[in-house]
Design a protein around this motif. Structure first.
Motif, PDB file in Angstrom:
ATOM      1  N   LEU A  13      98.380  48.537 -38.330  1.00  0.00           N
ATOM      2  CA  LEU A  13      99.485  49.217 -37.925  1.00  0.00           C
ATOM      3  C   LEU A  13      99.187  50.658 -38.252  1.00  0.00           C
ATOM      4  N   GLN A  14      98.735  50.857 -39.414  1.00  0.00           N
ATOM      5  CA  GLN A  14      98.265  52.235 -40.061  1.00  0.00           C
ATOM      6  C   GLN A  14      97.070  52.921 -39.085  1.00  0.00           C
ATOM      7  N   VAL A  46     108.474  53.220 -39.823  1.00  0.00           N
ATOM      8  CA  VAL A  46     107.999  52.939 -38.604  1.00  0.00           C
ATOM      9  C   VAL A  46     109.215  52.952 -37.675  1.00  0.00           C
ATOM     10  N   PHE A  47     110.368  52.118 -37.837  1.00  0.00           N
ATOM     11  CA  PHE A  47     111.356  52.150 -37.039  1.00  0.00           C
ATOM     12  C   PHE A  47     112.165  53.491 -37.061  1.00  0.00           C
ATOM     13  N   GLU A  48     111.965  54.313 -38.192  1.00  0.00           N
ATOM     14  CA  GLU A  48     112.674  55.549 -37.955  1.00  0.00           C
ATOM     15  C   GLU A  48     111.825  56.470 -37.053  1.00  0.00           C
ATOM     16  N   THR A  49     110.405  56.257 -36.996  1.00  0.00           N
ATOM     17  CA  THR A  49     109.639  57.169 -36.047  1.00  0.00           C
ATOM     18  C   THR A  49     109.893  56.481 -34.540  1.00  0.00           C
ATOM     19  N   LEU A  50     110.075  55.595 -34.620  1.00  0.00           N
ATOM     20  CA  LEU A  50     110.231  54.754 -33.155  1.00  0.00           C
ATOM     21  C   LEU A  50     111.617  55.538 -32.544  1.00  0.00           C
ATOM     22  N   ALA A 107     105.922  59.492 -39.726  1.00  0.00           N
ATOM     23  CA  ALA A 107     105.322  58.207 -40.415  1.00  0.00           C
ATOM     24  C   ALA A 107     103.897  58.928 -40.755  1.00  0.00           C
ATOM     25  N   THR A 108     103.679  58.936 -42.293  1.00  0.00           N
ATOM     26  CA  THR A 108     102.339  59.409 -42.430  1.00  0.00           C
ATOM     27  C   THR A 108     101.465  58.268 -42.654  1.00  0.00           C
ATOM     28  N   SER A 109     100.195  58.423 -43.016  1.00  0.00           N
ATOM     29  CA  SER A 109      99.458  57.365 -43.398  1.00  0.00           C
ATOM     30  C   SER A 109      99.837  56.747 -44.973  1.00  0.00           C
ATOM     31  N   GLN A 111     102.811  56.695 -46.080  1.00  0.00           N
ATOM     32  CA  GLN A 111     103.849  55.786 -45.815  1.00  0.00           C
ATOM     33  C   GLN A 111     103.604  54.215 -45.118  1.00  0.00           C
ATOM     34  N   LEU A 112     102.476  54.491 -44.445  1.00  0.00           N
ATOM     35  CA  LEU A 112     102.139  53.262 -43.614  1.00  0.00           C
ATOM     36  C   LEU A 112     101.070  52.303 -44.723  1.00  0.00           C
ATOM     37  N   GLN A 113     100.932  52.804 -45.938  1.00  0.00           N
ATOM     38  CA  GLN A 113     100.067  51.897 -46.691  1.00  0.00           C
ATOM     39  C   GLN A 113     100.631  50.536 -47.046  1.00  0.00           C
ATOM     40  N   PRO A 114      99.537  49.507 -47.027  1.00  0.00           N
ATOM     41  CA  PRO A 114     100.267  48.129 -47.333  1.00  0.00           C
ATOM     42  C   PRO A 114     101.055  47.792 -48.505  1.00  0.00           C
ATOM     43  N   ASN A 115     100.785  48.892 -49.439  1.00  0.00           N
ATOM     44  CA  ASN A 115     101.918  48.662 -50.623  1.00  0.00           C
ATOM     45  C   ASN A 115     102.875  49.546 -50.545  1.00  0.00           C
TER      46      ASN A 115
END
Length: 117
Positions: A13-14, A46-50, A107-109, A111-115
């Motif tokens: 996803l990231q 991700v939902f906020e960005t969408l 959504a920055t990278s 924020q999209l980290q697996p952790n």
């Protein structure tokens, strides 16, 4: 291992988001399927960005509220079922209740980290 599977999906996803692959119509179904697999485990940003709305070119408002505006990622959102759209709408509503200083629409990278979930 479900944790490893989830982390792999988050990395995918990231990668998708950072590469702007969402602008390539042929790859949108990959993005949608990754989010469907993650379901409610998808990071809320991700939902906020969408749910982001496009600002008209001549818009100079300070309230941040746009009526009758078009979604930036509407074509992606159209590919989701009702339950996933509900998560986007809920994230948008919650975000709209925050003071503007706390709400950042990207959504920055990081924020999209697996952790990040």
């Amino acid at each position: 291992n479900s944790k490893a599977h989830q982390e792999s999906l988050l990395r995918l996803l990231q990668s998708f988001w950072n590469s702007k692959a969402n602008d390539i119509p042929e790859l949108r179904s990959v993005f949608v399927n990754v989010i469907k697999c993650l379901g409610e485990l998808t990071p809320k940003n991700v939902f906020e960005t969408l749910a982001e709305k496009e600002k008209p070119k001549d818009w100079h408002g300070s309230s941040g509220v746009l009526n009758n505006s078009k979604l930036k990622h509407g074509e992606l959102l159209d590919l989701f079922g009702l339950s996933m759209k509900r998560l986007v709408w809920e994230a948008d509503y919650v975000k709209s209740q925050l003071p503007s200083a706390e709400s950042d629409n990207t959504a920055t990278s990081e924020q999209l980290q697996p952790n990040s979930i």
